[in-house]
Every structure is written in structure tokens, then in C-alpha cells.
Design a protein around this motif. Structure first.
Motif, PDB file in Angstrom:
ATOM      1  N   ARG A  18       0.491   7.645   0.548  1.00 49.56           N
ATOM      2  CA  ARG A  18       1.849   7.918   0.993  1.00 49.56           C
ATOM      3  C   ARG A  18       2.323   9.260   0.449  1.00 49.56           C
ATOM      4  N   ARG A  47       0.793  -1.226   0.000  1.00 45.49           N
ATOM      5  CA  ARG A  47       0.000   0.000   0.000  1.00 45.49           C
ATOM      6  C   ARG A  47       0.829   1.282   0.000  1.00 45.49           C
ATOM      7  N   ASP A  48       2.088   1.237   0.436  1.00 45.59           N
ATOM      8  CA  ASP A  48       2.898   2.449   0.519  1.00 45.59           C
ATOM      9  C   ASP A  48       3.665   2.775  -0.757  1.00 45.59           C
ATOM     10  N   PHE A  93      10.126   4.679  -1.366  1.00 46.03           N
ATOM     11  CA  PHE A  93       8.815   4.177  -1.777  1.00 46.03           C
ATOM     12  C   PHE A  93       8.598   4.171  -3.297  1.00 46.03           C
ATOM     13  N   GLN A 136      12.192   9.854   0.880  1.00 47.13           N
ATOM     14  CA  GLN A 136      10.863   9.253   0.748  1.00 47.13           C
ATOM     15  C   GLN A 136      10.655   8.705  -0.665  1.00 47.13           C
TER      16      GLN A 136
END
Length: 492
Positions: free
Chosen positions: A350, A238-239, A416, A412
Motif C-alpha cells: 500500500r 493486507r492494506d 491505512f 492515505q
């Protein structure tokens, strides 16, 4: 054509079913209860003035609303009824409809975020002799009755989740009715096209239809697709915004009530991927928590939950704000998210946190400006979730992320979106950069940029701020306001 409707026998007076954020036939308490009476029903959607509703409807949601109520009207017609479209103050519209149709009752589903607004409307209806019945179903819990051991509202999510879990499984959702009794004649109705909810010049929503199918059918299809595969790896996937189909994409359907949370919860029962199911359910309950907070603090959209942040020295940097809204900040993961938002009316969760952190902490711009922009551009804008989540990032909300948690947009992105798939999709001018530099083009050697066809400041902007300097500035401001010094976690 305007037609009149008179009821020859009061025992067959119709019930007015007032649709709002419950645009579905399935698990619709007001609709099902009206059907159970055996009386004919007049189904109505009222386009209320902005000052009479819970704030203005964003432009992206206007697009969704057009298609959603159009879909609802088609569904009602397939069951022998139809939707009446009206504009005006809800009180005046409903009273006029009662006079026109001879209706003696109004059924509706409760919206906790507008309890204060509804109180005056329902009082007026009752005083005019109408029976008024409200039904639950937009949430799994009643935010006014769920309380801590000390009798107050929950302020921390984990105890809230545990309390909801301790209550046992939510009720079983009720199936849609097979038929919907209609009046002998329908009252006058406006033409939906006259509401001009769709953008035209330019049609900035042209890509929305490639991703979204507003309406109850679209919601149930999305749920079925999610249960078949993505939910079984939800916690792990999900991220990562570069993974397509890793989340449910049910948020907009929930925001318009095209599917009930009870129906979603029920669909996850009996699945074997328990960790992933629990993680998904916790996201559903986070929505509940946001509404719980709004019920306890109705000014959540405009006021800091933690009033210590009232003295925070926000900047008025319109140029930086515009760069943020257009996805031209010079930080690829931020820009990809903001461009996704504009193109699709949606942004991966995210990336919502990353972009919000950047606006608040790197640019030092008031979270309320970000909340307003998201409310205008998100198809899934929810009055409670939008405000609570922005305050969560800002550190001013309940159970908030500490202000000193400043997301590093470079790290980040690398964590991700390691291969840059998400960035390549929404910031195509960087698509030829090697993986090493796609999250930090401002560090790439000139020859690498040239080979990739990138000219900083021309084909792609230079960073609007230096992240590390901006982070230190934000932390200094935080220390001045709170009297507490803090250091950012380098892992963020």
C-alpha cells in the motif's frame, strides 16, 4: 584449488544444470529432469556481466543473492553435490565447463524476461554440440501462448485472471529429489566471498538479517507461517502497514526462485477462508500479469506502454528526488515508507503505491527514476513487476490507474495507518505527536509540536510541496498532454 575433471566414459558424461532465478531444489524442472537421467550433475551459477543480463542487479538484491546461493550450495552439499561459482559471459563459461567436465548437455529453467538474451546463448551451445533443454516453472502460465479471443496479449487484468482461472488448477508441484548424483571430480570454482556482494563500509544492510532469511528453507518457512494464520484475514488486513505479519513476505523468495508459484498455489488449496485465499491468489496472478505484459512489450522498463505519455513534462528536481529517497519529504506516510525501504530492503505494498504516486504526481518526477531507485533498494525487485507497477501508478501502463487518481498522502495515512503505528516505527521523531497531527505535523499548533519535541525544518522537514497545489499542477499537465481535463477524487 583448481582441479581437472575428465570423463573416462561418455555414457557417464555429466549434465550441466545452470541455476539462475530458480535457487531451489523443490519443484525445479531442470534439476529434477537431470536427476531422472541418472547421470552425474555439475550445478553452476554464473555471475554474468551487467550488459549480458537483464539489467544490473540492485545493491539490495546483491546482498540477498550472496545469502541465497550460499544457502543453495549448502542444500546441494547436503544432497551429495555442490554449486560451482563462475564469472563471465554465460556462453563462454558453459562451453568452458563442458570442455573441462566432458558434459554433453545443459539443463536450465526458462526466464521469459531474457528470452532474447538466452536465444543467442543456447544457439551457441547447440552449435558446439551440446544438448540444451529448457523447462518451465517460474510462472503459472506461458506468457507467449496465453492469448485473448482476438489472438493478442491481455492488456486488462480481470480478463487475464478469468482466463487463467478457466484453465483449471495449475500443475502439482514436484518434491525435491532425495539425492543429487555428483561427478567424480568437481570443476574449478570461484570463491563466493571474492564476488563482494555484501556491503561493508558502511554496512547499510545490517538490519536485513533481522527480517529476512534468504534461501529455500526461509521461503518454505515463510509460506508455512502465512498459511497458518495471516492468509485467513489477508483481504481485510493486507492494506494496513502498521499490522505486522499481515502479508506473506514471499515476494523476494519468488523473485529469486527460492519457491515456485505452483508450490504457493498448491499450499492454499483446501483452505476454508475462500475470500481471503482468492484475494491472495489474485496478487500471485498479478505477478503473472506483469510478466505477461513484459513478454508482449519487452521495453516496458524504459518506454511508456501508452506512448501518449511520451510528451509528459516531467521535472528535473534533484533536490526533491533526494528528499524522497531519504524519507524527508515532510509527509509522514511517504517518509515512513522510504525509510522502511532503506532499512529493510522492503516496503509495504500500500505504501509503495503512495510513495510512487507522490514522486510521479506531487513532484512530477519521471516514473523511470523511481523504478530505478526501487530496483536498487528492494530485495524483491522483479524486472516485470517493478516496471509494470510503476507504470500502473503513472497511468502510462496497461490497465493502469488513471493519472488523475492522485493519492493524498495525508488521507492515505489516516485511512491505512490511523493510529500512526507504522509512522512511529520508521519516523520516530514524530512518535510523541498526538494521533490528530501525526499525519499532518505541519498543521499542528506550536505548543503541540513543542510538547512532542518536534521543530519543523530542524527535527523533521517541512513539506517539500503543497500537495493540493502539486495535484493541480499534475492534472493541468495531464490535460495538456491528453486534451482531457480531469479532477482528482477527493477520497484518495
Amino acid at each position: 584449488m583448481i582441479t581437472e575433471f575428465t570423463v573416462p566414459d561418455e555414457t557417464h558424461s555429466p549434465i550441466l544444470v545452470w541455476f539462475r532465478k530458480d535457487l531451489r531444489l523443490d519443484d525445479n524442472g531442470a534439476l529434477l529432469s537431470a536427476v531422472a537421467t541418472g547421470l552425474p550433475m555439475v550445478c553452476v551459477y554464473v555471475r554474468e556481466p551487467e550488459h549480458e543480463a537483464v539489467g544490473p542487479l540492485g545493491a539490495a538484491q546483491c546482498w540477498w543473492l550472496h545469502h541465497a546461493i550460499q544457502a543453495l550450495d549448502k542444500a546441494l552439499q547436503a544432497h551429495g553435490n555442490r554449486l560451482v561459482f563462475k564469472t563471465g559471459k554465460a556462453r563462454d563459461v558453459l562451453l568452458a565447463l563442458a570442455d573441462e567436465t566432458g558434459a554433453k548437455a545443459v539443463y536450465l529453467n526458462r526466464l521469459y524476461e531474457r528470452d532474447e538474451i538466452d536465444a543467442e546463448i543456447l544457439k551457441a551451445l547447440h552449435e558446439d554440440g551440446l544438448e540444451v533443454k529448457r523447462f518451465k516453472g517460474q510462472l503459472l502460465h506461458d506468457p507467449h501462448t496465453m492469448r485473448t479471443g482476438s489472438g493478442g496479449p491481455y492488456r486488462v487484468y480481470t480478463p487475464f485472471w478469468k482466463a487463467l482461472e478457466a484453465d483449471g488448477e495449475p500443475r502439482e508441484p514436484a518434491d525435491a529429489p532425495e539425492t543429487l548424483p555428483a561427478p567424480a571430480r568437481f570443476p574449478s570454482s570461484e570463491d563466493l566471498a571474492d564476488w563482494q556482494l555484501l556491503p561493508t563500509r558502511p554496512n547499510w544492510a545490517k538490519e536485513f538479517e533481522t527480517l529476512w532469511t534468504p534461501g529455500e528453507t526461509g521461503a518454505l518457512e515463510k509460506l508455512e507461517q502465512f498459511i497458518e494464520r495471516p492468509i485467513h484475514s489477508y483481504k481485510a488486513d493486507r492494506d494496513f502497514p502498521g499490522l505486522t505479519g499481515s502479508t506473506s513476505h514471499l515476494s523476494a523468495h519468488l523473485a529469486f526462485g527460492e519457491i515456485s508459484p505452483a508450490r504457493i498455489w498448491h499450499a492454499t488449496r483446501g483452505l476454508h477462508s475462500s475470500d481471503h485465499v482468492i484475494h491472495f491468489r489474485k496478487e500471485l496472478v498479478w505477478r503473472e500479469f506483469c510478466h505477461h505484459l513484459l513478454a508482449a512489450f519487452p521495453k516496458l522498463r524504459t518506454d511508456n506502454w501508452n506512448d501518449r505519455f511520451d510528451a509528459f513534462p516531467w521535472t528535473e528536481n534533484d533536490k526533491a528526488f533526494e528528499a524522497w529517497t531519504k524519507g524527508m519529504t515532510g509527509y509522514p506516510i511517504v517518509d515512513a515508507g522510504m525509510r522502511e525501504l532503506w532499512r529493510h530492503g522492503y516496503m509495504h505494498n500500500r505504501v509503495r503505491m503512495i510513495t510512487a504516486s507522490f514522486l510521479i504526481k506531487d513532484l512530477m518526477i519521471d516514473w523511470r527514476r523511481g523504478e530505478a531507485w526501487f530496483r536498487d533498494t528492494l530485495v524483491d525487485a522483479d524486472v516485470a513487476s517493478n516496471a509494470a507497477n510503476w507504470q500502473w501508478v503513472a497511468g502510462s501502463g496497461a490497465d493502469a490507474s488513471p493519472f488523475f487518481r492522485v493519492f493524498n498522502p495525508i488521507l492515505q495515512g489516516e485511512k491505512f495507518d490511523a493510529d500512526g503505528d507504522y509512522i512511529k516505527r520508521f519516523v520516530p521523531e514524530l512518535s510523541r505527536l498526538p494521533k490528530k497531527y501525526i499525519h499532518r505535523p505541519f498543521e499542528a499548533p506550536v505548543e503541540v509540536l513543542q510538547k512532542a519535541g518536534v521543530t519543523l525544518g530542524k527535527t523533521y522537514p517541512k513539506p517539500v510541496v503543497n500537495h493540493f497545489e502539486a495535484r493541480d499542477r499534475a492534472l493541468s499537465a495531464y490535460a495538456e498532454v491528453t486534451g482531457k481535463s480531469a479532477q482528482a477524487d477527493p477520497r484518495d
